[in-house]
Design a protein around this motif. Structure first.
Motif, short mmCIF file in Angstrom:
data_model
loop_
_atom_site.label_atom_id
_atom_site.label_comp_id
_atom_site.label_asym_id
_atom_site.label_seq_id
_atom_site.Cartn_x
_atom_site.Cartn_y
_atom_site.Cartn_z
N PHE A 64 0.83 -1.21 0.00
CA PHE A 64 0.00 0.00 0.00
C PHE A 64 0.87 1.26 0.00
CE2 PHE A 64 -0.08 -1.85 4.36
CZ PHE A 64 0.63 -0.88 5.05
N VAL A 65 0.24 2.40 -0.23
CA VAL A 65 0.95 3.67 -0.36
C VAL A 65 0.78 4.47 0.93
CG1 VAL A 65 1.15 5.81 -1.65
CG2 VAL A 65 0.54 3.69 -2.84
N ASN A 66 1.88 4.70 1.63
CA ASN A 66 1.82 5.49 2.86
C ASN A 66 2.00 6.96 2.49
OD1 ASN A 66 1.83 5.97 5.72
ND2 ASN A 66 4.02 6.38 5.54
N ILE A 67 0.98 7.77 2.76
CA ILE A 67 1.03 9.18 2.33
C ILE A 67 1.65 10.09 3.40
CG2 ILE A 67 -0.95 8.90 0.79
CD1 ILE A 67 -2.60 10.44 2.91
N GLY A 68 1.98 9.51 4.55
CA GLY A 68 2.63 10.33 5.58
C GLY A 68 2.38 9.82 6.97
N PHE A 69 3.08 10.43 7.92
CA PHE A 69 2.98 10.04 9.33
C PHE A 69 2.74 11.27 10.19
CE2 PHE A 69 5.32 10.13 13.37
CZ PHE A 69 4.58 9.21 14.10
N GLU A 70 1.87 11.12 11.19
CA GLU A 70 1.70 12.13 12.23
C GLU A 70 1.60 11.43 13.58
OE1 GLU A 70 1.90 15.32 12.27
OE2 GLU A 70 1.92 15.73 10.10
N ALA A 71 2.26 11.99 14.59
CA ALA A 71 2.24 11.36 15.92
C ALA A 71 0.84 11.39 16.53
CB ALA A 71 3.24 12.05 16.84
N GLY A 72 0.14 12.50 16.40
CA GLY A 72 -1.25 12.58 16.83
C GLY A 72 -1.46 12.78 18.32
N PHE A 73 -0.56 12.29 19.15
CA PHE A 73 -0.72 12.43 20.60
C PHE A 73 0.63 12.38 21.29
CE2 PHE A 73 -1.04 7.85 19.75
CZ PHE A 73 -0.19 7.29 20.70
N GLU A 74 0.65 12.94 22.51
CA GLU A 74 1.84 12.85 23.36
C GLU A 74 1.85 11.48 24.02
OE1 GLU A 74 4.17 15.11 23.82
OE2 GLU A 74 3.32 17.02 23.16
N ARG A 75 3.01 10.85 24.07
CA ARG A 75 3.11 9.46 24.53
C ARG A 75 2.55 9.23 25.93
NH1 ARG A 75 6.23 5.64 22.09
NH2 ARG A 75 6.58 3.68 23.20
N TYR A 76 2.80 10.17 26.84
CA TYR A 76 2.45 9.93 28.24
C TYR A 76 1.21 10.71 28.69
CZ TYR A 76 6.88 7.53 28.29
OH TYR A 76 7.92 6.66 28.01
N GLY A 77 0.30 10.97 27.75
CA GLY A 77 -1.03 11.43 28.13
C GLY A 77 -1.29 12.91 28.07
N LYS A 78 -0.27 13.72 27.89
CA LYS A 78 -0.49 15.17 27.84
C LYS A 78 -1.28 15.54 26.59
CE LYS A 78 2.07 19.53 27.99
NZ LYS A 78 3.42 20.15 27.98
N LYS A 79 -2.24 16.44 26.72
CA LYS A 79 -3.09 16.81 25.60
C LYS A 79 -2.34 17.81 24.69
CE LYS A 79 -7.48 15.55 27.44
NZ LYS A 79 -8.92 15.66 27.24
N ASN A 80 -2.54 17.64 23.38
CA ASN A 80 -1.86 18.48 22.40
C ASN A 80 -2.76 18.60 21.17
OD1 ASN A 80 -0.17 19.51 20.32
ND2 ASN A 80 1.65 18.75 21.40
N GLN A 81 -3.54 19.67 21.12
CA GLN A 81 -4.51 19.85 20.04
C GLN A 81 -3.83 20.02 18.69
OE1 GLN A 81 -7.84 19.51 20.37
NE2 GLN A 81 -7.89 19.61 18.12
#
Length: 817
Positions: free
Chosen positions: A371-388
């Protein structure tokens, strides 16, 4: 005794010296008699041999070793032969690193989903756990070294694990919590058993005559070595009497003197010590044999990595596949989202941390897929901190994709040795991400990473769900091969996934917070409870999907077992796990509606049919009768069920089985909760009727001075101002470290200080602090600061003088030799 002549040549002091470690990981040696020290190393899913500074928490790096999937992951393979293969590879690496005893596998029951160490254990079912463990043990010991099955026994919570008193009825003890160990001892023939930290019905496990002598030694005829968990010795002489050969780590000779004094005082006979020495010598000489001749000091890194990938592939569980979204078609555009895609969550935390020889990365492996991977985004902080901002970036990427691969789960600080989880939820910031992505792209496939069951209120928002558990150093590639269909998933859950934590049988009795924990649910843990009490679950025990389909037919039953046919009715080769459950039709003795009594994994090509046989054994129809204190068989009709899971029974039949004629052990009207299976809210009176004794008071007596087996946490109400201040410093440090994001460091405070009993200060410091010095510390804690400080300094000075004189004597003896 096997080594009687050699033992007769030893002095009392030499014999006693063998009963505790030389240092953190090695046993004592006696050079003049040709007795070498042996090395013990952590290793449930990979070797953790520390080359330099030693610790039991996984703080310091170890030598590189293959990080295989954890036991909770491999359990989902339901493949005993695969377990044995892993054991062989673990054994080969142990020999290469000159490890004599590999501390694993761990086979404690998953009584509750929140136990912080569930990632290191196989199952909620003792038969399943025992069979998988026996495979591991056979593989490890095929190289001439020893496995060490742990933690014996009833160690099912991490909080206060070093001092909690586990209150469990005899039938549950035998049927649920000891059966796995029984299989490991009798079938796996483990050479070493590790005792657990906790007390069992009022006595520390390594001092418990009923557990260690009556059951382990006499009933199971175990003649191997029992080693304490690190710092897990309470009364050394009581442990020796119970048959606990080896105390780890070293206490710098302090407990050896206790043994010598007990023999000189006539408290125990020297023959008791001799028997323990004989067993330990057998372990030393038998495991040293492999190193007495040329042996491989390396291993094929790539071959072992490939096996780690094979194991992961067979253990991955497909939990949802709406509209056959999987496997992904060639050319499909995917957005890869989630922190765990970049930095995999692939193993547990604590003493089992492995330093991997290599580590596959999802983002690096994507190019090998169709398949074709169009990109990567982390989406969230690993240890629970919110990051809009991270969520926004992830959503922008998701809009452009045909399918979203969402990598979520539990982080390393959430499930770890020494701590229990606070809830069954995954972090809220990850759920926020999932909800946001769902608004822009509803073709979501979740790749879940965790070592234990989690709640999934969000499951209706995903079309595909692959559970990789903690899949080791090659897990990233294994998961991608399942996504593309190169591998047909065949894993099935070895634990039930409840809809919500409140539905679990031990919900009101986990964990024990102060003195004790009561196992009021008795034999009804896991699917035994859900199926008997008719509680709906999210995913049942034994559940897992495939890219093909299977049909069961033509069941036949005789006195020796059951046979039936399985047909692959799909268009793709696949493996199916067929499970035998047995239920007693009589209601005279309370029983679960069904219990696992056999399983087999069958490989089938598309359209192929195979006839499968599952034989009965000595555990198929037995139950433990508390009146006869023996295993018995109830004369009755038994329902035999063949299922694809505990809730998906494909075939069934009945068989009449003759009984042993034992008297009924219970009065039905006295135990209504147990006869209904609805044990979620058993009151104390009914539990005491089951136990046939009163339960101890479960709370601390705050009016009493603190002693050896009280914990640092209890300094909250200590009489000494110094102790209360120290308690507040510890609590503040934990809060502050979590606040600034140092969650792993904060956790170490909880597991290595907060819940440590005072005796652990002496047992875990390698002789830096001894018990007389600890007496001084306890005086200070209990309000006698200056008296305690004076005692501490005085005993410290005495210890240093004694150590110096011992060294002078040793140097003199060495010169004379």
């Amino acid at each position: 005794m096997k080594y009687k002549d050699l033992i007769n040549k030893m002095t009392l002091e030499e014999k006693a010296s063998l009963m505790s470690g030389k240092d953190f990981w090695q046993t004592q040696d006696i050079e003049r008699l040709g007795i070498n020290n042996i090395f013990l190393a952590d290793g449930p899913h990979g070797i953790r041999k520390q080359a330099e500074a030693a610790d039991h928490l996984g703080l310091n790096a170890s030598l590189p070793a293959t990080c295989f999937p954890t036991a909770a992951t491999v359990a989902n393979s339901w493949n005993v032969e695969l377990g044995e293969k892993i054991g062989k590879y673990l054994g080969e690496e142990a020999v290469a690193q000159k490890v004599n005893v590999l501390l694993g596998p761990g086979i404690n029951m998953k009584r509750d989903p929140l136990c912080g160490r569930n990632f290191e254990y196989f199952s909620e079912d003792p038969y399943h756990a025992g069979k998988m463990a026996a495979g591991y043990i056979k593989g490890i010991q095929s190289h001439g070294i020893s496995a060490c099955v742990k933690h014996f026994a009833v160690n099912n919570q991490e909080e206060r694990r070093m001092s909690i008193d586990t209150i469990v009825d005899e039938r549950a003890l035998r049927e649920i919590y000891l059966t796995g160990f029984e299989i490991a001892v009798k079938e796996g023939k483990t050479k070493t058993v590790m005792s657990s930290y906790n007390m069992l019905n009022g006595t520390y496990t390594n001092e418990n005559i009923h557990l260690m002598q009556e059951i382990l030694r006499n009933e199971w005829e175990y003649d191997g070595v029992v080693v304490t968990d690190w710092g897990g010795s309470n009364d050394r002489v009581a442990g020796l009497i119970a048959g606990n050969e080896l105390e780890m780590p070293t206490t710098a000779g302090e407990t050896n003197l206790e043994i010598i004094q007990a023999i000189k005082n006539g408290e125990i006979s020297e023959e008791v010590l001799d028997v323990c020495v004989d067993r330990l010598l057998d372990l030393i000489f038998s495991t040293e044999e492999v190193f007495s001749k040329p042996y491989k000091k390396d291993f094929d890194l790539e071959d072992h990595h490939r096996v780690a990938q094979e194991v992961a592939e067979e253990s991955i569980v497909l939990l949802k596949n709406e509209g056959n979204i999987l496997p992904l078609k060639t050319g499909v555009k995917v957005a890869t989202i989630g922190e765990f895609a970049k930095e995999a969550r692939y193993q547990g935390a604590g003493s089992s941390i492995v330093n991997p020889t290599k580590l596959d990365n999802t983002l690096d492996c994507l190019e090998e897929t169709g398949f074709v991977n169009i990109g990567f985004e982390a989406g969230f902080e690993r240890y629970g901190k919110k990051n809009q901002k991270k969520i926004d970036h992830a959503c922008a990427l998701a809009k452009k994709a045909d399918v979203v691969l969402l990598y979520i789960g539990l982080d390393e600080a959430t499930e770890a040795e020494g701590l229990d989880r606070q809830s069954m939820k995954i972090p809220e910031n990850q759920i926020d991400l999932l909800n946001a992505v769902y608004e822009v792209n509803q073709n979501i496939i979740v790749i879940l990473s965790s070592g234990a069951a989690v709640e999934m209120p969000w499951i209706n928002k995903v079309k595909g769900l692959i559970h990789g558990y903690l899949s080791g150093q090659a897990g990233a590639k294994a998961i991608l091969r399942v996504l593309t269909g190169e591998v047909n998933p065949s894993g099935k859950l070895a634990e039930t996934y409840p809809i919500r934590y409140e539905d679990t049988p031990a919900y009101h009795q986990f964990p024990g917070k102060e003195v004790s924990v009561e196992y009021r649910e008795g034999i009804f843990i896991g699917y035994r409870y859900y199926d008997t009490a008719n509680v709906n679950v999210l995913f049942p025990f034994g559940y897992g999907l495939s890219y093909t389909s299977f049909e069961y037919s033509n069941m036949e039953v005789d006195k020796d077992g059951v046979s039936f046919q399985i047909t692959n009715t799909g268009d793709m080769a696949g493996n199916e796990v067929a499970q035998l459950y047995v239920g007693c039709e009589s209601t005279d003795i309370f029983r679960p509606s069904k219990e696992l009594k056999g399983f087999v994994k069958v490989a089938l090509n598309a359209g192929e049919t195979k006839r499968v046989t599952i034989s009965f054994d000595d555990k198929t129809f037995r139950y433990f009768n508390v009146k006869t204190n023996n295993w018995e068989i109830e004369e009755a009709e038994y329902k035999l069920m063949i299922g694809a899971s505990s809730a998906d029974i494909k075939l069934d039949d009945t068989l009449f089985v003759e009984g042993t004629g034992a008297p009924l052990p219970y009065e039905k009207d006295q135990l209504s909760s147990y006869y209904s299976g609805k044990v979620n809210t058993v009151d104390q009176d009914e539990f005491e009727r089951l136990l046939e004794r009163k339960v101890p008071v479960a709370t601390w007596d705050r009016s009493q001075p603190l002693g050896y087996n009280d914990t640092i946490a209890q300094c909250e109400y200590a009489k000494g101002v110094f102790a209360r201040f120290a308690y507040k410093v510890i609590v503040f440090a934990y809060w502050f470290l979590r606040k600034i994001g140092k969650r792993s460091t904060a956790n170490i405070i909880m597991m290595s200080i907060y819940h440590m009993p005072f005796r652990g200060v002496a047992r875990m410091t390698g002789g830096v602090i001894n018990m007389p010095m600890l007496d001084g510390i306890l005086m200070m804690v209990n309000g006698h600061f200056f008296k305690g400080l004076s005692h501490l300094l005085k005993e410290r000075s005495k210890m240093m003088k004694f150590t110096k004189s011992q060294q002078i004597t040793l140097d003199k003896a060495t010169k004379e030799m």
